[in-house]
Write a protein that holds these residues in place. Structure first.
Motif, PDB file in Angstrom:
ATOM      1  N   MET A   1       0.567  -1.214  -0.619  1.00  0.00           N
ATOM      2  CA  MET A   1       0.411  -0.001  -0.400  1.00  0.00           C
ATOM      3  C   MET A   1       0.659   1.230   0.127  1.00  0.00           C
ATOM      4  N   ALA A   2       0.561   2.237  -0.731  1.00  0.00           N
ATOM      5  CA  ALA A   2       1.677   3.458  -0.852  1.00  0.00           C
ATOM      6  C   ALA A   2       0.645   4.422   0.533  1.00  0.00           C
ATOM      7  N   GLN A   3       2.541   4.834   0.564  1.00  0.00           N
ATOM      8  CA  GLN A   3       2.912   5.959   1.788  1.00  0.00           C
ATOM      9  C   GLN A   3       2.222   6.866   0.992  1.00  0.00           C
ATOM     10  N   VAL A   4       1.618   7.493   2.164  1.00  0.00           N
ATOM     11  CA  VAL A   4       0.707   9.289   1.571  1.00  0.00           C
ATOM     12  C   VAL A   4       1.537   9.919   2.426  1.00  0.00           C
ATOM     13  N   SER A   5       1.684  11.426   2.095  1.00  0.00           N
ATOM     14  CA  SER A   5       2.230  12.513   3.122  1.00  0.00           C
ATOM     15  C   SER A   5       0.952  13.653   2.271  1.00  0.00           C
ATOM     16  N   VAL A   6       0.644  14.229   3.687  1.00  0.00           N
ATOM     17  CA  VAL A   6      -0.585  15.186   4.015  1.00  0.00           C
ATOM     18  C   VAL A   6       0.140  16.714   3.748  1.00  0.00           C
ATOM     19  N   ILE A   7       0.314  17.581   2.506  1.00  0.00           N
ATOM     20  CA  ILE A   7       1.430  19.188   2.811  1.00  0.00           C
ATOM     21  C   ILE A   7      -0.206  19.941   2.845  1.00  0.00           C
ATOM     22  N   THR A   8       0.052  21.015   4.052  1.00  0.00           N
ATOM     23  CA  THR A   8      -0.495  21.909   4.301  1.00  0.00           C
ATOM     24  C   THR A   8       0.259  23.165   3.492  1.00  0.00           C
ATOM     25  N   HIS A  26       6.945   8.856  -0.795  1.00  0.00           N
ATOM     26  CA  HIS A  26       5.498   8.913  -0.697  1.00  0.00           C
ATOM     27  C   HIS A  26       4.064   9.761  -2.173  1.00  0.00           C
ATOM     28  N   THR A  27       3.691   9.141  -2.244  1.00  0.00           N
ATOM     29  CA  THR A  27       1.653   9.795  -2.718  1.00  0.00           C
ATOM     30  C   THR A  27       2.020  11.017  -1.163  1.00  0.00           C
ATOM     31  N   VAL A  28       1.664  12.402  -2.874  1.00  0.00           N
ATOM     32  CA  VAL A  28       1.539  13.603  -1.970  1.00  0.00           C
ATOM     33  C   VAL A  28       0.263  13.949  -1.816  1.00  0.00           C
ATOM     34  N   VAL A  29      -0.840  14.289  -0.993  1.00  0.00           N
ATOM     35  CA  VAL A  29      -1.934  14.458  -1.454  1.00  0.00           C
ATOM     36  C   VAL A  29      -1.522  16.520  -0.568  1.00  0.00           C
ATOM     37  N   LEU A  30      -1.388  17.147  -1.716  1.00  0.00           N
ATOM     38  CA  LEU A  30      -1.015  18.904  -1.644  1.00  0.00           C
ATOM     39  C   LEU A  30      -2.437  19.148  -1.597  1.00  0.00           C
ATOM     40  N   CYS A  31      -2.618  20.387   0.226  1.00  0.00           N
ATOM     41  CA  CYS A  31      -3.573  21.322   0.118  1.00  0.00           C
ATOM     42  C   CYS A  31      -3.440  22.513   0.158  1.00  0.00           C
ATOM     43  N   ASP A  32      -4.295  23.491  -0.221  1.00  0.00           N
ATOM     44  CA  ASP A  32      -3.911  25.120   0.135  1.00  0.00           C
ATOM     45  C   ASP A  32      -5.013  25.251  -0.091  1.00  0.00           C
ATOM     46  N   VAL A  33      -5.077  26.296  -0.120  1.00  0.00           N
ATOM     47  CA  VAL A  33      -6.855  27.033   0.228  1.00  0.00           C
ATOM     48  C   VAL A  33      -6.526  28.419  -0.745  1.00  0.00           C
ATOM     49  N   ARG A  34      -5.267  27.899  -2.091  1.00  0.00           N
ATOM     50  CA  ARG A  34      -6.010  29.288  -2.983  1.00  0.00           C
ATOM     51  C   ARG A  34      -6.042  28.369  -4.325  1.00  0.00           C
ATOM     52  N   LEU A  45       4.565  19.825  -9.986  1.00  0.00           N
ATOM     53  CA  LEU A  45       5.127  18.396  -8.605  1.00  0.00           C
ATOM     54  C   LEU A  45       5.185  17.159  -9.695  1.00  0.00           C
ATOM     55  N   ALA A  46       4.128  17.097 -10.759  1.00  0.00           N
ATOM     56  CA  ALA A  46       3.254  16.173 -11.218  1.00  0.00           C
ATOM     57  C   ALA A  46       4.680  16.220 -12.398  1.00  0.00           C
ATOM     58  N   GLU A  47       5.074  17.303 -13.501  1.00  0.00           N
ATOM     59  CA  GLU A  47       6.538  17.669 -14.073  1.00  0.00           C
ATOM     60  C   GLU A  47       7.495  16.585 -13.390  1.00  0.00           C
ATOM     61  N   LEU A  48       7.712  16.805 -12.551  1.00  0.00           N
ATOM     62  CA  LEU A  48       9.194  16.239 -11.595  1.00  0.00           C
ATOM     63  C   LEU A  48       8.645  14.858 -11.124  1.00  0.00           C
ATOM     64  N   GLY A  49       8.089  14.187 -11.506  1.00  0.00           N
ATOM     65  CA  GLY A  49       7.723  12.688 -10.999  1.00  0.00           C
ATOM     66  C   GLY A  49       6.837  12.916  -9.958  1.00  0.00           C
ATOM     67  N   VAL A  50       6.440  13.901  -9.178  1.00  0.00           N
ATOM     68  CA  VAL A  50       6.222  13.330  -8.056  1.00  0.00           C
ATOM     69  C   VAL A  50       4.536  12.399  -8.377  1.00  0.00           C
ATOM     70  N   SER A  51       3.583  11.814  -7.204  1.00  0.00           N
ATOM     71  CA  SER A  51       2.194  11.472  -7.357  1.00  0.00           C
ATOM     72  C   SER A  51       1.947  12.486  -6.745  1.00  0.00           C
ATOM     73  N   VAL A  52       1.141  13.461  -6.857  1.00  0.00           N
ATOM     74  CA  VAL A  52       0.571  13.758  -6.193  1.00  0.00           C
ATOM     75  C   VAL A  52      -1.507  14.469  -6.700  1.00  0.00           C
ATOM     76  N   THR A  53      -2.092  14.510  -5.287  1.00  0.00           N
ATOM     77  CA  THR A  53      -2.727  14.543  -5.065  1.00  0.00           C
ATOM     78  C   THR A  53      -3.807  15.912  -4.855  1.00  0.00           C
TER      79      THR A  53
END
Length: 279
Positions: A1-8, A26-34, A45-53
């Motif tokens: 199972m993927a290891q997930v990191s949330v970054i606010t 890690h799979t990254v969940v990227l959070c922001d209000v903007r 980030l996706a262009e750098l190969g990061v798996s990002v949601t």
């Protein structure tokens, strides 16, 4: 199972820099209000190969934060949360700053406790401002209210900040709110450990980001030029520390704050000591 990191605060300079490091394994969940900034950051980030949601989320909205962590849990095992979201004195009034920095921290951390598995870690971003106020003016006795009655907490914080002139209250609120982040990250360590979780805070100094530069004319510029390390900190330097604190390499690290300010606080304390001795 993927290891997930949330970054606010994921669209900000420190958030993006952290995602680049943690996103290597890690799979990254990227959070922001903007939303627009968030989408641009996620695409880069996706262009750098990061798996990002990307997830648009206001950390002052408790339900939105719970939904954020539920999204992360749906992608794999939550391994870490790096909570960089926050606002500086130039970005709003005292209530907005306190609500975002303090209540936002409670919302993110409490959702983390509910969603993360044993072994996970959360890194909260405080500030060197949390090391500047004398203990006598920090209303730490009222800090626990934030966990039980947010409105009462905010009222008490407004009263505490009322000792400052009106034009200085955003700065006072910032220092108090970051003192709260530091307090929370130490006071809750035993409770978090009961769930097998770690919690730490990091207090950056003046960092060369868009938000950091907003404070350049409000005193940060002088601190950068006139203290131990005469330059701005870099987002990448902060990100390396955040990533380390969030990783299993720091498995014994919890319940503490790490001051990463280029020696500003050390210089201030030593100068104050010398001045007191010579007076």
């Amino acid at each position: 199972m993927a290891q997930v990191s949330v970054i606010t605060g994921g669209a900000g300079g420190m958030g993006v820099a952290t995602a680049k490091i943690i996103g290597r394994d890690h799979t990254v969940v990227l959070c922001d209000v903007r939303g627009d900034r968030l989408d641009s950051a996620a695409a880069a980030l996706a262009e750098l190969g990061v798996s990002v949601t990307p997830v648009r989320c206001d950390v002052t909205d408790r339900q939105a934060v719970h939904d954020l962590l539920a999204t992360a849990a749906g992608l794999g095992t939550i391994a870490s949360v790096v909570h960089t979201a926050g606002v500086s004195p130039s970005m709003g009034d005292a209530d907005y700053i306190m609500r975002t920095n303090a209540i936002g921290t409670v919302n993110v951390n409490e959702a983390f406790v509910s969603a993360a598995a044993a072994g996970a870690a959360i890194v909260n971003v405080a500030s060197m401002a949390a090391h500047m106020l004398p203990d006598s003016v920090i209303p730490s006795g009222k800090f626990p209210l934030a966990l039980t009655d947010a409105d009462a907490f905010l009222a008490e914080m407004a009263s505490a900040c009322g000792i400052a002139p009106e034009e200085a209250r955003p700065g006072m609120a910032y220092a108090v709110s970051k003192s709260f982040v530091r307090w929370y990250s130490t006071s809750q360590a035993e409770r978090f450990n009961g769930s097998g979780l770690r919690i730490v805070s990091v207090s950056p100094g003046s960092v060369d980001t868009e938000m950091g530069r907003l404070e350049e004319q409000a005193g940060a510029g002088a601190m950068v030029a006139d203290f131990a390390v005469p330059r701005w900190g870099q987002a990448e330097e902060m990100a390396e520390l955040f990533a380390f604190c969030a990783s299993p390499k720091a498995g014994y690290l919890t319940g503490t704050d790490i001051l990463n300010d280029g020696g500003v606080i050390a210089s201030m304390k030593e100068r104050a000591r010398v001045a007191a001795e010579s007076s």
